[in-house]
Design an enzyme around this catalytic site. Structure first.
Site, mmCIF file in Angstrom:
data_model
loop_
_atom_site.group_PDB
_atom_site.id
_atom_site.type_symbol
_atom_site.label_atom_id
_atom_site.label_comp_id
_atom_site.label_asym_id
_atom_site.label_seq_id
_atom_site.Cartn_x
_atom_site.Cartn_y
_atom_site.Cartn_z
ATOM 1 N N ALA A 167 2.035 -4.573 10.501
ATOM 2 C CA ALA A 167 1.883 -5.334 9.267
ATOM 3 C C ALA A 167 1.560 -4.376 8.134
ATOM 4 O O ALA A 167 1.307 -3.197 8.373
ATOM 5 C CB ALA A 167 0.760 -6.354 9.409
ATOM 6 N N GLU A 219 4.075 1.833 1.935
ATOM 7 C CA GLU A 219 3.147 2.827 2.457
ATOM 8 C C GLU A 219 3.886 3.694 3.474
ATOM 9 O O GLU A 219 4.584 3.136 4.327
ATOM 10 C CB GLU A 219 1.947 2.176 3.140
ATOM 11 C CG GLU A 219 0.857 3.187 3.410
ATOM 12 C CD GLU A 219 -0.367 2.593 4.116
ATOM 13 O OE1 GLU A 219 -0.253 1.538 4.754
ATOM 14 O OE2 GLU A 219 -1.417 3.211 4.031
ATOM 15 N N HIS A 275 -8.348 -5.007 4.740
ATOM 16 C CA HIS A 275 -7.789 -4.035 3.790
ATOM 17 C C HIS A 275 -7.802 -4.547 2.350
ATOM 18 O O HIS A 275 -7.742 -3.745 1.422
ATOM 19 C CB HIS A 275 -6.326 -3.727 4.142
ATOM 20 C CG HIS A 275 -6.137 -2.648 5.160
ATOM 21 N ND1 HIS A 275 -6.812 -1.456 5.123
ATOM 22 C CD2 HIS A 275 -5.308 -2.563 6.232
ATOM 23 C CE1 HIS A 275 -6.398 -0.684 6.138
ATOM 24 N NE2 HIS A 275 -5.501 -1.346 6.826
ATOM 25 N N HIS A 315 -7.314 -7.499 10.490
ATOM 26 C CA HIS A 315 -7.188 -6.095 10.074
ATOM 27 C C HIS A 315 -6.614 -6.019 8.651
ATOM 28 O O HIS A 315 -7.161 -5.346 7.774
ATOM 29 C CB HIS A 315 -6.275 -5.359 11.065
ATOM 30 C CG HIS A 315 -5.976 -3.936 10.729
ATOM 31 N ND1 HIS A 315 -6.477 -2.879 11.431
ATOM 32 C CD2 HIS A 315 -5.191 -3.388 9.751
ATOM 33 C CE1 HIS A 315 -6.038 -1.738 10.905
ATOM 34 N NE2 HIS A 315 -5.243 -2.027 9.885
ATOM 35 N N GLU A 316 -5.523 -6.731 8.428
ATOM 36 C CA GLU A 316 -4.870 -6.670 7.110
ATOM 37 C C GLU A 316 -5.775 -7.251 6.024
ATOM 38 O O GLU A 316 -5.840 -6.734 4.917
ATOM 39 C CB GLU A 316 -3.533 -7.415 7.137
ATOM 40 C CG GLU A 316 -2.523 -6.861 8.133
ATOM 41 C CD GLU A 316 -2.328 -5.362 8.037
ATOM 42 O OE1 GLU A 316 -2.281 -4.844 6.911
ATOM 43 O OE2 GLU A 316 -2.245 -4.704 9.097
HETATM 44 ZN ZN LIG Z 1 -4.191 -0.986 8.445
#
Ligand SMILES: [Zn+2]
Length: 833
Positions: free
Chosen positions: A270, A135, A309, A305-306
């Site tokens: 991350a 990304e 996703h 958080h990850e």
């Molecule tokens: Zn993120």
């Protein structure tokens, strides 16, 4: 449709459906050889294939359809658009086909694409890892592909690796074959349909935690050898988050397994690769008696958080990069929601309030930006990875959640995710789902927050609330600060009764709550508050009756008002003196920041006098808190203790605190929560030999956090020679992932920062070449502290204007404007002290 109007985007004449990727990395030589087979659908008459590719050497493309073969001419690379064009002699047949391309590449040191990371073991032997970070647009560095989020496909990865090494990818391993000659072929199952930026593979020496079965999903933490004892919190948080989000979204985890892996060299915190989430070590591995609460919170925050996703981002993905803000803002919001349930004692939402304030500090600048803006080139995406996306975006979503009601909001999210699973969306798809479920004007409301920069200053005066744009100063040119918002505002009376709910537009609204009234009740509104004289007077004597986040928000808003010149230092100080004895790091953070700013702008004589003001303010807190944790104190009290000791030990010049910090440092018995502060107070004393000890202890640190504490604290030595030595080490001795960050920190030192900035300008091109692109804006971290010398400020501004960082230049412009705001503040506040 045969061409796309955006030249950076590929045409949709040829669309991929499945990739098979074959890679043989040579870790010693830092190169790799690859072959990719892509099943495509040719939907139009074309004589050329155009894919994304960057920094790889490509062979011809071979297309097979219906048993017949077409071979292209040599690949023609375009560096602007990062494409490879394969021309054929005749039009390709329409319908399904398979394209095969062979290629070679280099395992780079920029921490993007397919790159090299290293670690040194306890016998001083260096080991190499090959790993990925795609990304936003770097899959094209590892294999030629249709590298846009909307070209979703399945990915089947095959790696040929040294037989003694581990290999991981997004899906479970399906076979491992010994090839002889010390090599093994490892294959992985095809992934679900997803975007190229989520593909990942890692090769190297690793160990694994035990595998936990989380309702059918195998979950592990993976790390370089010897770090098993640091994995427990991540594993526990991972298990909790998987269950939490499966339930919150009402959709099972979309992958087959979940590995969370720590990479020694990692540019971001991350990366949410489906099934193989990669982390910077400090964001995954933490533990031992020496870990601070803040360091544990960091792991909790990043892990959840990850994992959010996996649904919001991986299962449902933005159509193009302008949507990345929603991806990140939503994951930030979700992480707080999850951690608040995981560890209630962390008071996560209060912490989020502090982070929101860091975003508003940028958002009050004329060089701010709208949360969502049109992105043409992928390069422009880089500017989106900032506090305005994460902290402001996440806070705006929290404001919306509380305005709509938590359940209604959650139901809208569920509709959105179910409707768009395995597909792509634009931002308004979410507003539409929320509007459908809530019946509220979500699209209109959110457009005022997303499509213009800035935020309002909401005033309570004479029984009315009204709003106007907030700004720290006068615009020197154009301003990105908007003019008008639809603002959810809650007010409440300190004398009781439920909060009143308002949707404030351009017309002032009447407030019916009995005085004294709290504006921004609950403290989650994304705006600055201002009280009229009477309203403030009614409130000021009863600050202890506010909620913690209300109090923290009030102090943050007061500091903003002081910096903007709306209130005087005396007014700010009076309010701070009324804070009393709450053990709240969140509230005192703004006071500490203000004090530190004022300290910077004073000359030596006045700084000495100012230290007594600081002692009077923070001394009673220290008298209450002391050095050691008391029985029954809250989980976050140590953070306030740390903050108070830091202020008194540096700005307050408290000799006994300075001496005791030195004693603890020498004995190397530093409590985790206090460690960073002790190092700061010790470094500030600038004693012979301490710098060398810091370097020594950094090198032999037993946890990633300990290494980081020593590294960050190098910036606290008020000595140019030391600072310049540390700055030089950023170009080689320290890890590349940390170089720009440490340089930035070094420039913030009141005494030596300017010399480091000047040094940095002499090696600027080298820095830009060397450090990961996503970390470059950190080089300008010191600019807001250059607030005592107009001439120097001009030099600084000129340099940064002439040395643009492209996609991240807006962040630099913001730092320049903060410097200008600080200069004006310095001038205004100096006579007041
Ligand atoms: Zn993120």
């Amino acid at each position: 449709m045969s061409t796309s109007p955006n030249p950076y985007r590929l045409a949709r004449d040829v669309v991929p459906s499945a990739y098979r990727i074959f890679l043989t990395p040579d870790l010693e030589a830092a190169t790799f050889a690859g072959r990719v087979e892509i099943d495509v659908d040719v939907n139009a008459s074309v004589t050329a294939l155009v894919l994304n590719a960057l920094d790889v050497t490509l062979g011809a493309a071979v297309l097979v359809a219906d048993g017949a073969t077409w071979r292209s001419g040599p690949a023609v690379l375009d560096h602007t658009y990062e494409t490879a064009t394969f021309a054929f002699d005749e039009a390709l047949p329409q319908g399904p086909a398979t394209v095969t391309i062979e290629y070679t590449g280099v395992l780079n040191d920029l921490l993007v694409g397919f790159y090299r990371s290293t670690f040194t073991d306890e016998h001083d032997v260096t080991h190499t890892i090959a790993t990925t970070q795609f990304e936003h647009s770097d899959a094209r560095r590892a294999f030629p592909c249709f590298d846009e989020p909307s070209f979703k496909a399945t990915f089947q990865v095959n790696l040929t690796v040294p037989a003694h090494l581990k290999a991981y990818s997004n899906s479970p391993e399906t076979s491992r074959t010994d090839l002889g000659g010390g090599l093994a072929a490892v294959s992985f199952a095809p992934t679900m349909k997803m975007s190229t930026y989520l593909v990942a593979f890692v090769v190297g020496e690793f160990e694994e935690s035990t595998t936990i079965d989380v309702d059918g999903t195998p979950l592990r933490v993976i790390f370089p050898p010897g770090k098993a004892h640091l994995a427990a919190l991540a594993l526990e948080c991972g298990e909790f988050s998987l269950r939490f989000f499966s339930s919150y979204f009402d959709i099972p985890y979309p992958g087959d397994k979940l590995d969370m892996i720590a990479i020694p060299d990692f540019a971001f915190g991350a990366m949410e690769n489906l099934g193989l989430v990669t982390y910077r070590e400090t964001a995954l591995l933490v533990g031992g008696p020496n870990a601070s609460i803040a360091e544990q919170q960091r792991v909790g925050e990043v892990v959840s958080h990850e994992l959010a996703h996996m649904w919001f981002g991986d299962l449902v993905t933005m159509e193009w990069w302008e949507g990345i803000w929603l991806n990140e803002a939503f994951a930030t919001f979700c992480a707080a929601l999850c951690n608040d349930a995981f560890r209630p004692e962390w008071k996560t939402w209060t912490g989020v309030g502090v982070f929101r304030d860091t975003a508003l500090q940028v958002d009050g600048l004329h060089s701010t930006r709208a949360i969502e803006y049109e992105v043409v080139s992928p390069e422009e995406t880089r500017g989106m990875f900032d506090v305005l996306t994460y902290e402001k975006g996440g806070s705006v979503l929290r404001m919306l959640e509380l305005y709509l009601g938590a359940e209604v909001y959650r139901d809208g999210i569920r509709v959105y995710l179910k409707r768009h699973s395995y597909a792509n969306t634009v931002t308004t798809d979410l507003w539409d789902a929320l509007e459908e479920v809530s019946g509220q004007p979500v699209r209109d409301l959110m457009n005022t927050w997303i499509r213009q920069g800035g935020h309002p200053l909401v005033s309570l005066e004479g029984g009315l609330i009204s709003q106007q744009p907030f700004a720290y100063g006068v615009a020197r040119g154009t301003s990105a600060i908007g003019t008008s918002w639809l603002t959810p505002v809650f007010t409440r009376s300190l004398d009781g009764g439920p909060p009143s709910r308002h949707l404030l537009g351009d017309t002032p609204l009447k407030v019916v709550d009995a005085s004294p009234v709290v504006l921004n009740a609950g403290g989650w509104g994304v705006f600055r508050s201002r009280y009229g004289t009477h309203e403030m007077a009614a409130l000021a004597g009863r600050l202890d009756e506010l909620d913690e986040l209300e109090r923290a928000t009030l102090m943050a808003d007061s500091w903003a008002a002081l910096l903007a010149g709306h209130v005087t230092w005396a007014e700010f100080l009076t309010l701070a003196q009324g804070l009393g004895q709450q053990d709240e790091p969140s509230t005192w953070t703004s006071v500490a920041t203000a004090v530190s700013f004022v300290n910077r702008v004073l000359d030596e004589d006045r700084r000495a006098a100012f230290s007594r003001v600081v002692s009077d303010l923070f001394g009673p807190q220290f008298a209450r808190l002391g050095w050691r944790a008391r029985e029954g104190e809250s989980e976050l009290t140590p953070q306030l203790r740390s903050l108070v000791i830091g202020v008194l030990g540096t700005i307050g010049r408290d000799e006994s605190i300075r001496a005791h910090a030195a004693t603890l440092f020498e004995a190397n018995t530093m409590d985790g929560d206090l460690a960073r502060t002790i190092l700061r107070v010790v470094a500030d004393q600038h004693r012979p030999g301490d710098y060398e000890t810091f370097l020594e202890r950094r090198e032999h640190a037993v946890t990633p956090q300990e290494e980081q504490r020593y590294l960050w604290s190098l910036s606290d030595f008020p000595d140019e020679a030391i600072a310049l030595d540390a700055a030089a080490k950023c170009f080689g001795t320290f890890r590349n992932q940390d170089g720009a960050i440490v340089l930035g920190l070094l420039t913030t030192n009141r005494v030596s920062g300017r010399a480091v900035w000047e040094y940095l300008t002499t090696r600027w091109d080298e820095a830009v070449e060397k450090f990961p692109p996503s970390t470059l804006s950190r080089l300008a971290a010191g600019l807001p502290t250059f607030i005592t010398d107009d001439v120097f400020a001009d030099t600084v501004e000129k340099f940064h204007t002439e040395h643009s960082l492209g996609g991240e230049q807006r962040m630099i412009e913001q730092q320049v404007e903060r410097m200008r705001v600080g200069l004006a503040f310095a001038e205004a506040v100096r006579p007041q002290i």
